[in-house]
Design a protein around this motif. Sequence first.
Motif, mmCIF file in Angstrom:
data_model
loop_
_atom_site.group_PDB
_atom_site.id
_atom_site.type_symbol
_atom_site.label_atom_id
_atom_site.label_comp_id
_atom_site.label_asym_id
_atom_site.label_seq_id
_atom_site.Cartn_x
_atom_site.Cartn_y
_atom_site.Cartn_z
ATOM 1 N N THR A 6 -7.813 -4.146 4.892
ATOM 2 C CA THR A 6 -7.029 -3.151 4.148
ATOM 3 C C THR A 6 -7.332 -1.744 4.658
ATOM 4 O O THR A 6 -6.435 -0.911 4.799
ATOM 5 N N ARG B 174 -10.645 9.732 0.429
ATOM 6 C CA ARG B 174 -11.530 9.041 -0.529
ATOM 7 C C ARG B 174 -11.119 7.582 -0.694
ATOM 8 O O ARG B 174 -11.969 6.685 -0.799
ATOM 9 N N GLN B 175 -9.809 7.307 -0.748
ATOM 10 C CA GLN B 175 -9.346 5.930 -0.900
ATOM 11 C C GLN B 175 -9.733 5.091 0.317
ATOM 12 O O GLN B 175 -10.153 3.935 0.182
ATOM 13 N N ARG C 160 -13.278 4.123 0.039
ATOM 14 C CA ARG C 160 -13.507 3.033 -0.934
ATOM 15 C C ARG C 160 -13.281 1.672 -0.286
ATOM 16 O O ARG C 160 -14.067 0.737 -0.487
ATOM 17 N N TYR C 161 -12.189 1.527 0.453
ATOM 18 C CA TYR C 161 -11.930 0.252 1.124
ATOM 19 C C TYR C 161 -13.075 -0.105 2.079
ATOM 20 O O TYR C 161 -13.517 -1.258 2.143
ATOM 21 N N LEU D 50 -1.065 9.476 -3.371
ATOM 22 C CA LEU D 50 -2.284 10.200 -3.009
ATOM 23 C C LEU D 50 -2.035 11.383 -2.075
ATOM 24 O O LEU D 50 -2.882 12.265 -1.953
ATOM 25 N N ALA E 154 -7.674 13.027 -1.373
ATOM 26 C CA ALA E 154 -7.516 11.747 -2.076
ATOM 27 C C ALA E 154 -7.295 10.595 -1.099
ATOM 28 O O ALA E 154 -7.797 9.480 -1.311
ATOM 29 N N VAL E 155 -6.554 10.846 -0.037
ATOM 30 C CA VAL E 155 -6.304 9.801 0.968
ATOM 31 C C VAL E 155 -7.613 9.387 1.632
ATOM 32 O O VAL E 155 -7.902 8.198 1.794
ATOM 33 N N LEU F 91 0.906 3.505 -3.296
ATOM 34 C CA LEU F 91 -0.387 4.138 -3.545
ATOM 35 C C LEU F 91 -0.597 5.318 -2.594
ATOM 36 O O LEU F 91 -0.993 6.411 -3.013
ATOM 37 N N LEU F 92 -0.318 5.094 -1.309
ATOM 38 C CA LEU F 92 -0.515 6.153 -0.327
ATOM 39 C C LEU F 92 0.372 7.353 -0.635
ATOM 40 O O LEU F 92 -0.073 8.510 -0.556
ATOM 41 N N LEU G 114 0.803 -1.223 0.000
ATOM 42 C CA LEU G 114 0.000 0.000 0.000
ATOM 43 C C LEU G 114 0.837 1.275 0.000
ATOM 44 O O LEU G 114 0.316 2.357 -0.306
ATOM 45 N N PHE H 88 -4.522 0.743 6.006
ATOM 46 C CA PHE H 88 -4.362 1.995 5.258
ATOM 47 C C PHE H 88 -4.587 3.195 6.186
ATOM 48 O O PHE H 88 -3.852 4.190 6.128
#
Length: 710
Positions: A88, A75-76, A79-80, A49, A72-73, A45-46, A42, A92
């Motif tokens: 996850t 929002r991600q 989503r999880y 973002l 963005a962080v 990706l982090l 991860l 995260f």
Amino acid sequence: MADIRIIRGQRIVPDVAQALDFTGYGQNGEGRERAEGMCRELVPLLRRLLQAKAALAFTDEELYVVMTLGPAVSRQLDRYQDDGDLMTALLFNAMADTCLFALEKQVLQQLRLICRQKGCGIACRHEPGSDLPLAVQAEAVRQTAAGRTIGVKVNDSLALSPAKSMSLVFELSDDADRFEVRHDCSACPKTDCSRRRTEKMKNVRLVCPAGRRVHEYIQSQGIDLALPCGGRGMCGKCRVRVVKGNLTVTPEDERIFSKEQLQDGWRLACRAVTKEAVELSIPVPEKQGFAAVAAEKDSGGAEKDVTEGHDYGLAVDIGTTTLAMALVDCTDGQITATATAVNSQRAFGADVVSRIEAACRGQGKALQQAVRRDLCTLGRQLLDEHPAAASTCRKMAVAANTTMLHLLMGWSCEGLGNWPFRPVSLGGGTYDAAEVLGPQNPLPGGKVTLLPGMTAYVGADITAGIWQCGLAASDEVSLFVDLGTNGEMALGNRDKRFIASAPAGPALEGGKLTWGTGSVPGAICGVRIERGRAKVRTIDNALPVGICGTGIIEAMAALVAEGLVDATGKLADPYFHKGFPLASTLDYERITLSQQDIREIQMAKSAIRAGIESLIERSGIERRRIQKVWLAGGFGYYLDPGRAAVIGLLPKDLADRTTAVGNTSLQGAVSLLTGAVTMEELQAVAAGAEEVVLGNDEAFQHLYIEYMNF
């Protein structure tokens, strides 16, 4: 207008090991290895973002900071969670937290440089939702223009959006070398956080047998359970929770607790009697330092070394609320060290009347054992820290009010509770240490001398204060006031002295108030109000736990000045029913001053003021002749006379003549040990005073009503 600065996070990298600690993984094991692999996947990706930024806003007295990792962080993470991938999401979220901490570290590094450029320092750090109300985040966003500068807003729940954001408030200082910016784990409301180092409270469990009064059983097990109201079910501070079994709900329980709290098992220990064995959970504060005023050290505040060949002694002040002890070099007259503690007798009541009643109900032995235990503990503490003094420390001098002397000596209190108030003794004698402190005392073979008092309600502590301030040796007229549970006072000079005791009660020392406390770390000791919001200062800059005497006076003065309390003492809407919020505790409980608290404060301050005015009137001494006012006691030491005058505690025309003199009771005991004053001189001070009995004084009653208003 605020001076706004923007800081961008540089090369922030998630800390995988720290994130695993946050989520509760141990140091080894298959589970940690699997989670570590997921975290490392991860990381890229982090990092992509991240939009780490911070906005700083300097005002005249404060610095507001808002930090964010960007939308963005968040929002991600959403989503999880929406996908049901909770594992996850957990990892995260923890890694994002490590990035937020890394951003905070960078901001604080930059902040030091900015402060140096501006020539200011940081006095202390506050965290909205912890030691400040969560609503302060809205002010932080407004001051920093965070919506425009870094894209952070406040939602309807007063939370920051995006979620991975945080706000801080720092109090600025004129001292550029001061930089108190670090997070205090002990002051953080996240009690289950793995970063946490210490906690303030613990819960003790015990089983109370059938047919027992709950508070008496708890005390018999060595647990210090406060009963400021004397066990009348009024203050709500002896709360316990039923874990197993049943305790009948009393009318006092219904008055103190909500329906939800009663359903959760909360009861007042002082009113509860068991019909069956009941398992209880008792919230008990962890042992912590106590910051009462002891006495000024001759060595500029630093402890001095023990000198070989010198004789030593212990000077003691037994206050209704606090105890103070000094290790004294009797050869050179200097104080070597001091120690202070809360008087454990408060478990039997906050004021002398409650303790007299408890003693007359058969609890005199328990009261004696409580103060003996406290004094022995303080004595051993001082001698353990200075072992070279132990071999020559053979005497103790004790100053206390008359009731405290009776309870220490185990004398009957019957004569103190009924007119014409005849005490067994007013002190002035010397006894074997074992007789006073018990066989396990820290002065084997030593002697204890009790300083002489004057009347049943004006004791040896006031004798010591009168001598210490020179009132009895001067031609100049002065007024001495000891601000304690009883407002004891003296007026006069070498020729004539008048004394009185005003029944103030414990409110000004925190007793009977919903959030009242002694001068412990975390006690609110300073309050100012800006734009309708309280800004508080606490002892040791610790997380707020309650409010002590000086904080009470400052809070009331500020409320009156801001028009939030009217002349009659009524709180303005919307605070009338829920109280005025001052701060938040570790558990997000609001520390407030309620309408009932204000009534208690009014009665206490009115008693002291009426006592002062009655004493002046009855003495026949012209007011203009009063040249000095000496304000004594640990409470008085920190009190701003101007603030006290604002609420009518002290006369305005005498405020500018007022000097705080600290704990003159302890200073008097020190002087007796060192030979600066003799017993004969103290007895002459005590004998040369005429008492004004305020309880029977019609003028006092009228003045008491008159000075009730602010």
